[in-house]
Design an enzyme around this catalytic site. Structure first.
Site, PDB file in Angstrom:
ATOM      1  N   ARG A  78      -5.003   6.520  -0.935  1.00  0.00           N
ATOM      2  CA  ARG A  78      -3.735   5.677  -1.041  1.00  0.00           C
ATOM      3  C   ARG A  78      -2.592   6.446  -2.062  1.00  0.00           C
ATOM      4  O   ARG A  78      -2.976   6.718  -3.097  1.00  0.00           O
ATOM      5  CB  ARG A  78      -4.234   4.322  -1.703  1.00  0.00           C
ATOM      6  CG  ARG A  78      -3.236   3.462  -2.187  1.00  0.00           C
ATOM      7  CD  ARG A  78      -3.554   2.017  -2.354  1.00  0.00           C
ATOM      8  NE  ARG A  78      -4.323   1.348  -1.100  1.00  0.00           N
ATOM      9  CZ  ARG A  78      -4.465   0.035  -1.185  1.00  0.00           C
ATOM     10  NH1 ARG A  78      -4.191  -0.879  -1.881  1.00  0.00           N
ATOM     11  NH2 ARG A  78      -5.045  -0.443  -0.223  1.00  0.00           N
ATOM     12  N   ALA A 103      -0.900  -6.889   3.828  1.00  0.00           N
ATOM     13  CA  ALA A 103      -0.184  -6.222   2.918  1.00  0.00           C
ATOM     14  C   ALA A 103      -0.844  -5.467   2.117  1.00  0.00           C
ATOM     15  O   ALA A 103      -1.869  -4.507   2.118  1.00  0.00           O
ATOM     16  CB  ALA A 103       1.063  -6.753   2.501  1.00  0.00           C
ATOM     17  N   MET A 104      -0.660  -5.814   0.694  1.00  0.00           N
ATOM     18  CA  MET A 104      -1.478  -5.344  -0.357  1.00  0.00           C
ATOM     19  C   MET A 104      -2.537  -6.352  -0.752  1.00  0.00           C
ATOM     20  O   MET A 104      -2.713  -7.579  -0.393  1.00  0.00           O
ATOM     21  CB  MET A 104      -0.762  -5.219  -1.454  1.00  0.00           C
ATOM     22  CG  MET A 104       0.649  -4.095  -1.131  1.00  0.00           C
ATOM     23  SD  MET A 104      -0.152  -2.562  -0.442  1.00  0.00           S
ATOM     24  CE  MET A 104      -0.286  -1.743  -2.141  1.00  0.00           C
ATOM     25  N   SER A 116      -6.321   4.546  12.902  1.00  0.00           N
ATOM     26  CA  SER A 116      -7.263   3.401  12.923  1.00  0.00           C
ATOM     27  C   SER A 116      -6.754   2.059  13.052  1.00  0.00           C
ATOM     28  O   SER A 116      -7.179   1.053  13.188  1.00  0.00           O
ATOM     29  CB  SER A 116      -8.081   3.558  11.717  1.00  0.00           C
ATOM     30  OG  SER A 116      -7.458   3.527  10.548  1.00  0.00           O
ATOM     31  N   PRO A 158      -6.655   8.117   6.251  1.00  0.00           N
ATOM     32  CA  PRO A 158      -5.502   7.345   5.983  1.00  0.00           C
ATOM     33  C   PRO A 158      -5.551   5.983   5.393  1.00  0.00           C
ATOM     34  O   PRO A 158      -6.513   5.212   5.432  1.00  0.00           O
ATOM     35  CB  PRO A 158      -4.842   7.269   7.361  1.00  0.00           C
ATOM     36  CG  PRO A 158      -5.866   7.737   8.398  1.00  0.00           C
ATOM     37  CD  PRO A 158      -7.055   8.063   7.831  1.00  0.00           C
ATOM     38  N   LYS A 202     -12.787   6.405  -2.827  1.00  0.00           N
ATOM     39  CA  LYS A 202     -11.530   6.302  -2.445  1.00  0.00           C
ATOM     40  C   LYS A 202     -10.640   6.969  -3.095  1.00  0.00           C
ATOM     41  O   LYS A 202     -11.023   7.441  -4.480  1.00  0.00           O
ATOM     42  CB  LYS A 202     -10.902   4.690  -2.935  1.00  0.00           C
ATOM     43  CG  LYS A 202      -9.790   4.198  -2.262  1.00  0.00           C
ATOM     44  CD  LYS A 202      -9.959   3.479  -0.710  1.00  0.00           C
ATOM     45  CE  LYS A 202      -8.815   3.037  -0.097  1.00  0.00           C
ATOM     46  NZ  LYS A 202      -8.990   2.186   1.051  1.00  0.00           N
ATOM     47  N   GLY A 228       2.895  -9.148   5.752  1.00  0.00           N
ATOM     48  CA  GLY A 228       2.825  -8.014   6.127  1.00  0.00           C
ATOM     49  C   GLY A 228       2.479  -7.423   7.461  1.00  0.00           C
ATOM     50  O   GLY A 228       1.712  -7.499   8.052  1.00  0.00           O
ATOM     51  N   LYS A 245     -18.307  -2.417   2.829  1.00  0.00           N
ATOM     52  CA  LYS A 245     -17.707  -2.312   4.182  1.00  0.00           C
ATOM     53  C   LYS A 245     -18.651  -1.285   5.035  1.00  0.00           C
ATOM     54  O   LYS A 245     -19.250  -2.015   5.993  1.00  0.00           O
ATOM     55  CB  LYS A 245     -16.566  -1.768   4.163  1.00  0.00           C
ATOM     56  CG  LYS A 245     -15.424  -1.774   5.507  1.00  0.00           C
ATOM     57  CD  LYS A 245     -14.238  -1.047   5.593  1.00  0.00           C
ATOM     58  CE  LYS A 245     -13.442  -1.574   4.486  1.00  0.00           C
ATOM     59  NZ  LYS A 245     -12.122  -1.153   4.507  1.00  0.00           N
ATOM     60  N   GLY A 278       3.086  -4.526   8.966  1.00  0.00           N
ATOM     61  CA  GLY A 278       2.623  -2.955   9.219  1.00  0.00           C
ATOM     62  C   GLY A 278       2.143  -2.494  10.473  1.00  0.00           C
ATOM     63  O   GLY A 278       1.838  -3.419  11.442  1.00  0.00           O
TER      64      GLY A 278
HETATM   65  P1  NAI Z   1       1.329  -0.575   6.348  1.00  0.00           P
HETATM   66  O1  NAI Z   1       1.802   0.158   5.183  1.00  0.00           O
HETATM   67  O2  NAI Z   1       1.460  -0.006   7.709  1.00  0.00           O
HETATM   68  O3  NAI Z   1       1.685  -1.965   6.386  1.00  0.00           O
HETATM   69  C1  NAI Z   1       1.858  -2.819   5.196  1.00  0.00           C
HETATM   70  C2  NAI Z   1       3.062  -3.702   5.566  1.00  0.00           C
HETATM   71  O4  NAI Z   1       3.106  -4.753   4.373  1.00  0.00           O
HETATM   72  C3  NAI Z   1       4.383  -3.016   5.490  1.00  0.00           C
HETATM   73  O5  NAI Z   1       5.123  -3.542   6.515  1.00  0.00           O
HETATM   74  C4  NAI Z   1       5.175  -3.500   4.221  1.00  0.00           C
HETATM   75  O6  NAI Z   1       6.390  -3.319   4.318  1.00  0.00           O
HETATM   76  C5  NAI Z   1       4.715  -4.810   4.132  1.00  0.00           C
HETATM   77  N1  NAI Z   1       4.659  -5.343   2.457  1.00  0.00           N
HETATM   78  C6  NAI Z   1       4.522  -4.588   1.497  1.00  0.00           C
HETATM   79  N2  NAI Z   1       4.529  -5.626   0.349  1.00  0.00           N
HETATM   80  C7  NAI Z   1       4.716  -6.650   0.831  1.00  0.00           C
HETATM   81  C8  NAI Z   1       4.720  -7.900   0.417  1.00  0.00           C
HETATM   82  N3  NAI Z   1       5.045  -8.365  -0.942  1.00  0.00           N
HETATM   83  N4  NAI Z   1       5.068  -9.059   1.256  1.00  0.00           N
HETATM   84  C9  NAI Z   1       4.882  -8.866   2.583  1.00  0.00           C
HETATM   85  N5  NAI Z   1       5.055  -7.807   3.143  1.00  0.00           N
HETATM   86  C10 NAI Z   1       4.763  -6.721   2.442  1.00  0.00           C
HETATM   87  O7  NAI Z   1      -0.192  -0.641   6.111  1.00  0.00           O
HETATM   88  P2  NAI Z   1      -1.316  -0.880   7.239  1.00  0.00           P
HETATM   89  O8  NAI Z   1      -2.012   0.148   7.642  1.00  0.00           O
HETATM   90  O9  NAI Z   1      -0.950  -2.232   8.444  1.00  0.00           O
HETATM   91  O10 NAI Z   1      -2.472  -1.678   6.213  1.00  0.00           O
HETATM   92  C11 NAI Z   1      -2.216  -3.071   5.815  1.00  0.00           C
HETATM   93  C12 NAI Z   1      -3.400  -3.509   4.843  1.00  0.00           C
HETATM   94  O11 NAI Z   1      -4.720  -3.365   5.669  1.00  0.00           O
HETATM   95  C13 NAI Z   1      -3.723  -2.484   3.661  1.00  0.00           C
HETATM   96  O12 NAI Z   1      -3.826  -3.390   2.400  1.00  0.00           O
HETATM   97  C14 NAI Z   1      -4.531  -1.623   4.106  1.00  0.00           C
HETATM   98  O13 NAI Z   1      -5.315  -1.030   2.881  1.00  0.00           O
HETATM   99  C15 NAI Z   1      -5.823  -2.435   4.862  1.00  0.00           C
HETATM  100  N6  NAI Z   1      -6.285  -1.908   5.852  1.00  0.00           N
HETATM  101  C16 NAI Z   1      -5.830  -1.162   6.613  1.00  0.00           C
HETATM  102  C17 NAI Z   1      -6.631  -0.200   7.478  1.00  0.00           C
HETATM  103  C18 NAI Z   1      -6.026   0.461   8.848  1.00  0.00           C
HETATM  104  O14 NAI Z   1      -6.988   0.932   9.517  1.00  0.00           O
HETATM  105  N7  NAI Z   1      -4.762   0.879   8.599  1.00  0.00           N
HETATM  106  C19 NAI Z   1      -8.056  -0.531   7.635  1.00  0.00           C
HETATM  107  C20 NAI Z   1      -8.491  -1.491   6.583  1.00  0.00           C
HETATM  108  C21 NAI Z   1      -7.762  -1.955   5.818  1.00  0.00           C
HETATM  109  N1  PHE Z   2      -8.440   2.972   4.784  1.00  0.00           N
HETATM  110  C1  PHE Z   2      -9.108   2.386   5.691  1.00  0.00           C
HETATM  111  C2  PHE Z   2     -10.015   1.298   5.097  1.00  0.00           C
HETATM  112  O1  PHE Z   2      -9.537   0.682   4.100  1.00  0.00           O
HETATM  113  C3  PHE Z   2      -9.492   3.386   6.737  1.00  0.00           C
HETATM  114  C4  PHE Z   2     -10.513   4.288   6.549  1.00  0.00           C
HETATM  115  C5  PHE Z   2     -11.952   3.882   6.828  1.00  0.00           C
HETATM  116  C6  PHE Z   2     -10.133   5.365   5.910  1.00  0.00           C
HETATM  117  C7  PHE Z   2     -13.099   4.859   6.565  1.00  0.00           C
HETATM  118  C8  PHE Z   2     -11.418   6.417   5.777  1.00  0.00           C
HETATM  119  C9  PHE Z   2     -12.648   6.048   5.849  1.00  0.00           C
HETATM  120  O2  PHE Z   2     -10.717   0.902   5.851  1.00  0.00           O
END
Ligand code: NAI
Ligand code: PHE
Length: 355
Positions: free
Chosen positions: A42, A239-240, A149, A117, A78, A182, A66, A184
Site C-alpha cells: 500500500r 474505499a479505505m 485481482s 498489489p 503487508k 468508492g 483472510k 475504484g
Molecule cells: P482503488 O484505489 O481502485 O479504488 C478506491 C476508490 O475509492 C477510488 O475510486 C477512490 O477515488 C475512492 N475513494 C477514496 N477515498 C474515498 C472516500 N473518502 N469516499 C469515497 N470514495 C473514496 O482500490 P480497489 O482496488 O478498488 O480497492 C478498494 C478497497 O478494497 C481497498 O481498501 C483495498 O484494500 C480493498 N481490497 C482490494 C482488493 C483488490 O483485489 N483490489 C482485495 C481485497 C481488498
Molecule cells: N491487497 C489485496 C488484499 O488485501 C490482494 C492481495 C492478496 C495482495 C494476497 C497480496 C496477497 O487482499
C-alpha cells in the site's frame, strides 16, 4: 505511541527510510504459521511514522485471518510505503526509485514475505518490483503473472452480499438499495454486478470521473459527507478502512454491511454495537478474499480461472458458517469469523520457514 505500536503480537517489523525521496518503508509479517506471509503493498501518505506502522500491522493481521479463513496455505503480512506527497504528485523517476528500494527490502526477507498489489499499486508496479525480486504476486499476464485481482474481489463481495441479504431476511438483491462507497477497481465491478441483480445503486467517490461514469450508468450519487447517514439496505465500503467506529455503528441506517475495504471497523466495540442493533456485518477478511483466491490460486496453487471463480463463489458458504457461530455463541460476526480463522490456524501444523 511508537513503543505501543512496536509491541505487537506479530512476527517481524522491517523499516527503512530513504532520505533522497523522503519515503519510509515498512514491511510487517504478522504470521508465517500457515505459509510464507503474503499481503499487498500500500502506498499512501500518513500523518506520522507511527500511524503508518499501525496501519501496516493491522493490515498484516487482516491478511493472516483472510488466508486462514479461506483455507489458503499462506500467512499474513503487508507493506506500507509512506509517501512524501500524494501518489499522483510523485514523478515517474521518483516512483521507480521508491519501488526499487522496496523490492530490495522484500528480497532480503528471502521468501518469507510475498507482496502483491494494494491501494495505489498495480500490476505494472509488480512487474517493476519483479525486476529486483521474485517474491511478487499479481504481475501483468504479459510477464507471466495473474494480473489484477480486482474483478475477482468484486465477484467475492457480490457473493457475500447475496448470502448476507438472505441471512438478514432481505431476500435477493432485486429491489434492495445498495450504497457503494468508492467506485475504484473493486467498487465499480461490484456496482455492475449488484445492478445486474436488480439492486438500486447509491454511490459515492472523491473522483469526479468515476462519478460521471456512475451517473451515466443511472446510479444516484451521495455526497462524501452523507455516506454514513444515508439510509440503505446494504452499505458496501469499497474505499479505505476505518469507516465504522462505535459512534457510526450506533447510528448507521442500514440493515447490513458488506464491503471490500480492509479493516472496515475502526474499533473493537463497533462490531458489537452493530450486532446489538441487528445490523449484519459481513467480516471484511472473509468477504474480500477473492483477490487472494485469484493471486494465490493462480500463482501458487496452479488453479484455473474456473477453479478460482468456483472457490470465490464459496465465500457465501464461509459466511454462513460465520453467521452460525455468531448466533450459537451470541457474539458479533467479526469475533465469530476470528474464531473460525483461529481454529484453522491452530489445527494446522507449523510451517517450516523457506519452503
Ligand atoms: P482503488 O484505489 O481502485 O479504488 C478506491 C476508490 O475509492 C477510488 O475510486 C477512490 O477515488 C475512492 N475513494 C477514496 N477515498 C474515498 C472516500 N473518502 N469516499 C469515497 N470514495 C473514496 O482500490 P480497489 O482496488 O478498488 O480497492 C478498494 C478497497 O478494497 C481497498 O481498501 C483495498 O484494500 C480493498 N481490497 C482490494 C482488493 C483488490 O483485489 N483490489 C482485495 C481485497 C481488498
Ligand atoms: N491487497 C489485496 C488484499 O488485501 C490482494 C492481495 C492478496 C495482495 C494476497 C497480496 C496477497 O487482499
Amino acid at each position: 505511541r511508537l513503543d505501543k505500536t512496536l509491541c505487537w503480537d506479530g512476527e517481524l517489523t522491517v523499516t527503512r527510510h530513504d532520505r533522497e525521496t523522503g519515503t519510509s518503508f515498512i514491511i510487517r509479517l504478522d504470521s508465517t504459521r500457515l505459509g510464507p506471509a503474503a499481503g499487498g503493498t500500500r502506498a499512501a501518505q500518513y500523518a506520522s511514522f507511527g500511524e503508518a506502522l499501525d496501519d501496516a500491522g493491522r493490515l498484516a493481521g487482516a491478511m493472516t485471518l483472510k488466508m486462514a479463513v479461506s483455507n489458503l496455505p499462506m500467512g499474513g503480512g503487508k507493506s506500507v510505503i509512506a509517501l512524501p506527497a500524494p501518489r499522483n504528485e510523485i514523478d515517474q523517476g521518483t516512483w521507480k526509485r521508491i519501488l526499487v528500494l522496496h523490492a530490495e527490502n522484500i528480497d532480503k526477507l528471502g521468501g518469507n514475505y510475498w507482496t502483491g498489489p494494494d491501494v495505489n499499486t498495480n500490476s505494472s508496479d509488480m512487474d517493476l518490483l519483479n525486476d529486483t525480486t521474485e517474491f511478487v504476486f499479481g504481475r501483468s499476464t504479459a510477464r507471466g503473472g495473474a494480473g489484477s485481482s480486482a474483478s475477482n474481489t468484486s465477484l467475492g463481495v457480490f457473493e457475500a452480499m447475496k448470502a448476507t441479504a438472505l441471512h438478514r431476511g432481505l431476500g435477493t438483491l432485486d429491489g434492495l438499495t445498495v450504497l457503494v462507497q468508492g467506485l475504484g477497481a473493486v467498487g465499480s465491478g461490484l456496482a455492475v454486478l449488484a445492478s445486474q441483480a436488480g439492486a438500486r445503486l447509491l454511490v459515492s467517490d472523491t473522483d469526479s470521473e468515476r462519478l460521471a461514469w456512475a451517473r451515466q450508468a443511472g446510479h444516484d450519487v451521495v455526497e462524501i459527507d452523507n455516506v454514513r447517514s444515508t439510509p440503505c439496505d446494504i452499505f458496501a465500503p469499497c474505499a479505505m478502512g476505518g469507516v465504522i467506529d462505535s459512534a457510526v455503528a450506533g447510528e448507521l441506517p442500514a440493515s447490513a454491511v458488506v464491503g471490500a475495504a480492509n479493516n472496515i471497523l475502526a474499533d473493537d466495540e463497533a462490531g458489537d454495537i452493530l450486532h446489538q442493533r441487528g445490523v449484519t456485518y459481513a467480516p471484511d477478511f472473509v468477504t474480500n478474499a477473492g483477490g487472494a483466491f485469484h493471486l494465490v490460486g493462480r500463482e501458487v496453487l496452479g488453479w484455473s480461472e474456473e477453479t478460482v471463480g468456483a472457490r470465490t463463489r464459496r465465500i457465501g458458504d464461509t459466511l454462513a458458517e460465520v453467521y452460525s457461530i455468531a448466533e450459537s455463541e451470541d457474539i458479533d460476526t467479526d469475533r465469530a469469523a476470528r474464531i473460525l480463522a483461529r481454529r484453522r490456524i491452530e489445527t494446522a501444523g507449523t510451517h517450516p520457514p523457506h519452503t
